[in-house]
Design a protein around this motif. Structure first.
Motif, PDB file in Angstrom:
ATOM      1  N   ILE A  86      11.405  -1.510  -4.404  1.00 42.24           N
ATOM      2  CA  ILE A  86      11.909  -0.663  -5.488  1.00 42.24           C
ATOM      3  C   ILE A  86      10.744  -0.021  -6.233  1.00 42.24           C
ATOM      4  CG2 ILE A  86      13.059  -0.676  -7.758  1.00 42.24           C
ATOM      5  CD1 ILE A  86      14.965  -2.798  -6.718  1.00 42.24           C
ATOM      6  N   HIS A  87      10.859   1.265  -6.490  1.00 48.16           N
ATOM      7  CA  HIS A  87       9.964   1.946  -7.428  1.00 48.16           C
ATOM      8  C   HIS A  87      10.797   2.276  -8.652  1.00 48.16           C
ATOM      9  CE1 HIS A  87       6.738   3.631  -4.464  1.00 48.16           C
ATOM     10  NE2 HIS A  87       6.643   2.326  -4.639  1.00 48.16           N
ATOM     11  N   PHE A  88      10.238   2.000  -9.827  1.00 48.46           N
ATOM     12  CA  PHE A  88      11.015   2.295 -11.020  1.00 48.46           C
ATOM     13  C   PHE A  88      10.169   2.928 -12.111  1.00 48.46           C
ATOM     14  CE2 PHE A  88      13.936   2.117 -14.421  1.00 48.46           C
ATOM     15  CZ  PHE A  88      15.184   2.064 -13.831  1.00 48.46           C
TER      16      PHE A  88
ATOM     17  N   ALA B 220       0.856  -1.189   0.000  1.00 52.97           N
ATOM     18  CA  ALA B 220       0.000   0.000   0.000  1.00 52.97           C
ATOM     19  C   ALA B 220       0.886   1.230   0.000  1.00 52.97           C
ATOM     20  CB  ALA B 220      -0.884   0.000   1.241  1.00 52.97           C
ATOM     21  N   HIS B 221       0.467   2.260  -0.729  1.00 52.58           N
ATOM     22  CA  HIS B 221       1.194   3.530  -0.665  1.00 52.58           C
ATOM     23  C   HIS B 221       0.407   4.473   0.231  1.00 52.58           C
ATOM     24  CE1 HIS B 221       3.488   7.005  -1.547  1.00 52.58           C
ATOM     25  NE2 HIS B 221       4.189   6.434  -2.504  1.00 52.58           N
ATOM     26  N   ALA B 222       1.026   4.924   1.308  1.00 50.45           N
ATOM     27  CA  ALA B 222       0.369   5.806   2.280  1.00 50.45           C
ATOM     28  C   ALA B 222       0.087   7.183   1.653  1.00 50.45           C
ATOM     29  CB  ALA B 222       1.261   5.953   3.506  1.00 50.45           C
TER      30      ALA B 222
ATOM     31  N   PHE C  71       5.864   5.024   2.262  1.00 52.71           N
ATOM     32  CA  PHE C  71       5.472   6.402   2.587  1.00 52.71           C
ATOM     33  C   PHE C  71       6.563   7.410   2.237  1.00 52.71           C
ATOM     34  CE2 PHE C  71       8.028   7.143   6.448  1.00 52.71           C
ATOM     35  CZ  PHE C  71       8.371   5.848   6.803  1.00 52.71           C
ATOM     36  N   HIS C  72       6.125   8.652   1.995  1.00 49.83           N
ATOM     37  CA  HIS C  72       7.039   9.769   1.751  1.00 49.83           C
ATOM     38  C   HIS C  72       7.332  10.407   3.103  1.00 49.83           C
ATOM     39  CE1 HIS C  72       5.185  10.218  -2.556  1.00 49.83           C
ATOM     40  NE2 HIS C  72       5.756   9.058  -2.352  1.00 49.83           N
ATOM     41  N   PRO C  73       8.613  10.494   3.500  1.00 52.10           N
ATOM     42  CA  PRO C  73       8.922  10.939   4.866  1.00 52.10           C
ATOM     43  C   PRO C  73       8.497  12.371   5.183  1.00 52.10           C
ATOM     44  CG  PRO C  73      10.830   9.885   3.851  1.00 52.10           C
ATOM     45  CD  PRO C  73       9.822  10.072   2.769  1.00 52.10           C
TER      46      PRO C  73
ATOM     47  N   CYS D 216       6.485  -0.766 -10.793  1.00 58.58           N
ATOM     48  CA  CYS D 216       6.648   0.174 -11.896  1.00 58.58           C
ATOM     49  C   CYS D 216       5.624   1.303 -11.788  1.00 58.58           C
ATOM     50  CB  CYS D 216       6.473  -0.533 -13.231  1.00 58.58           C
ATOM     51  SG  CYS D 216       6.794   0.589 -14.612  1.00 58.58           S
ATOM     52  N   GLU D 217       6.137   2.525 -11.900  1.00 58.15           N
ATOM     53  CA  GLU D 217       5.261   3.706 -11.814  1.00 58.15           C
ATOM     54  C   GLU D 217       5.228   4.478 -13.129  1.00 58.15           C
ATOM     55  OE1 GLU D 217       6.776   5.787  -8.299  1.00 58.15           O
ATOM     56  OE2 GLU D 217       5.037   5.029  -7.205  1.00 58.15           O
ATOM     57  N   SER D 218       5.365   3.763 -14.254  1.00 59.16           N
ATOM     58  CA  SER D 218       5.211   4.426 -15.552  1.00 59.16           C
ATOM     59  C   SER D 218       3.813   5.021 -15.637  1.00 59.16           C
ATOM     60  CB  SER D 218       5.376   3.418 -16.692  1.00 59.16           C
ATOM     61  OG  SER D 218       6.715   3.055 -16.872  1.00 59.16           O
TER      62      SER D 218
END
Ligand SMILES: [Zn+2]
Length: 279
Positions: free
Chosen positions: A213-215, A67-69, A104-106, A258-260
């Motif tokens: 990993i996000h790519f 999950a992405h917060a 999460f983004h800090p 992958c975040e294309s």
């Protein structure tokens, strides 16, 4: 095992007439994928019933869910209670759909000096982790992400330091972000190798091997990240090929998301192919 999958549902998924995320499980399996990241970017509210359906289908198809917060989490500010609540909601909603990881983004520097903002982030993250673990989130892994804009907390070194605060913190290395904030420093295999070496000595073998990993290819400006592109891009990068070789050579087992923009599922399948060719 290395897992590959998309962040959110790709355009092709909807174009083929699908509507609901639980339908993505079978669809991803057919593409040979085994990971899926669900975005709570604008808020972590998922009905238990919806989550359970996603959980069952993803488990049946062998897909690991993360999950992405929410993007508005900012541990560099004074709103500790609010931020803690966003983590709680992400943990609960993520749990409904069987997510093992919350990315999460800090935080962001705002008007603070970098050092001050980072100290605040560390202090708040330690408090948040302690609270979550005290409330029963024993199984969940939390992944602070390297960020693409220079004024955001999230250099490679900062992420390593944040991960040292708890056993439950694993690094989320977004290579497109790192390339953006360093204005294109990832050019070839030795640049990837240097990042992996820093990560390994910073977080230890276990967290290094099982990193998130996000790519994606990302266009950037002098301030860092601007726009997510697709693998059609031949100009901005970074390019996955050399990293695929390193993942194979070093026997790593990351989850690669992958975040294309729009083509994230097909591009995830392309990355899987590159990795398999490198093996
Ligand atoms: Zn992110």
């Amino acid at each position: 095992m290395v897992r590959f999958g998309p962040a959110g549902n790709a355009e092709a998924f909807y174009a083929e007439g699908h509507k609901h995320t639980y339908e993505a499980a079978e669809w991803l399996k057919k593409l040979g994928l085994s990971a899926f990241e669900y975005s709570f970017g604008r808020g972590a509210r998922l009905k238990e019933e919806t989550g359970a359906k996603i959980k069952d289908e993803m488990a049946r198809c062998g897909i690991a869910v993360s999950a992405h917060a929410p993007y508005y989490i900012n541990l560099a500010n004074d709103e500790l209670e609010k931020n803690l609540q966003y983590f709680r909601e992400s943990t609960v909603s993520g749990g409904y759909m069987g997510a093992g990881r919350v990315v999460f983004h800090p935080g962001s520097m705002g008007k603070m000096k970098r050092e001050q903002a980072f100290e605040k982030t560390k202090e708040n993250l330690a408090t948040v982790m302690k609270a979550l673990k005290g409330e029963g989130a024993q199984e969940m892994i939390y992944c602070p992400e390297t960020m693409g804009k220079i004024n955001q907390i999230g250099t490679l070194e900062e992420i390593c330091e944040l991960c040292s605060l708890s056993d439950a913190l694993y690094p989320a290395i977004d290579f497109g972000h790192l390339n953006s904030r360093t204005l294109g420093s990832i050019k070839g295999k030795q640049d990837y190798a240097a990042i992996l070496d820093t990560l390994k000595s910073g977080v230890g073998e276990e967290k290094y091997k099982k990193m998130h990993i996000h790519f994606s290819h990302i266009q950037y400006t002098a301030k860092g990240e601007k726009t997510h592109l697709t693998f059609e891009d031949e100009e901005w990068g970074p390019f996955f090929g050399p990293l695929a070789e390193l993942i194979a050579e070093r026997g790593l087992s990351p989850v690669v998301i992958c975040e294309s923009k729009g083509t994230q599922a097909n591009d995830a399948a392309l990355m899987k192919k590159m990795y398999e060719e490198a093996l």
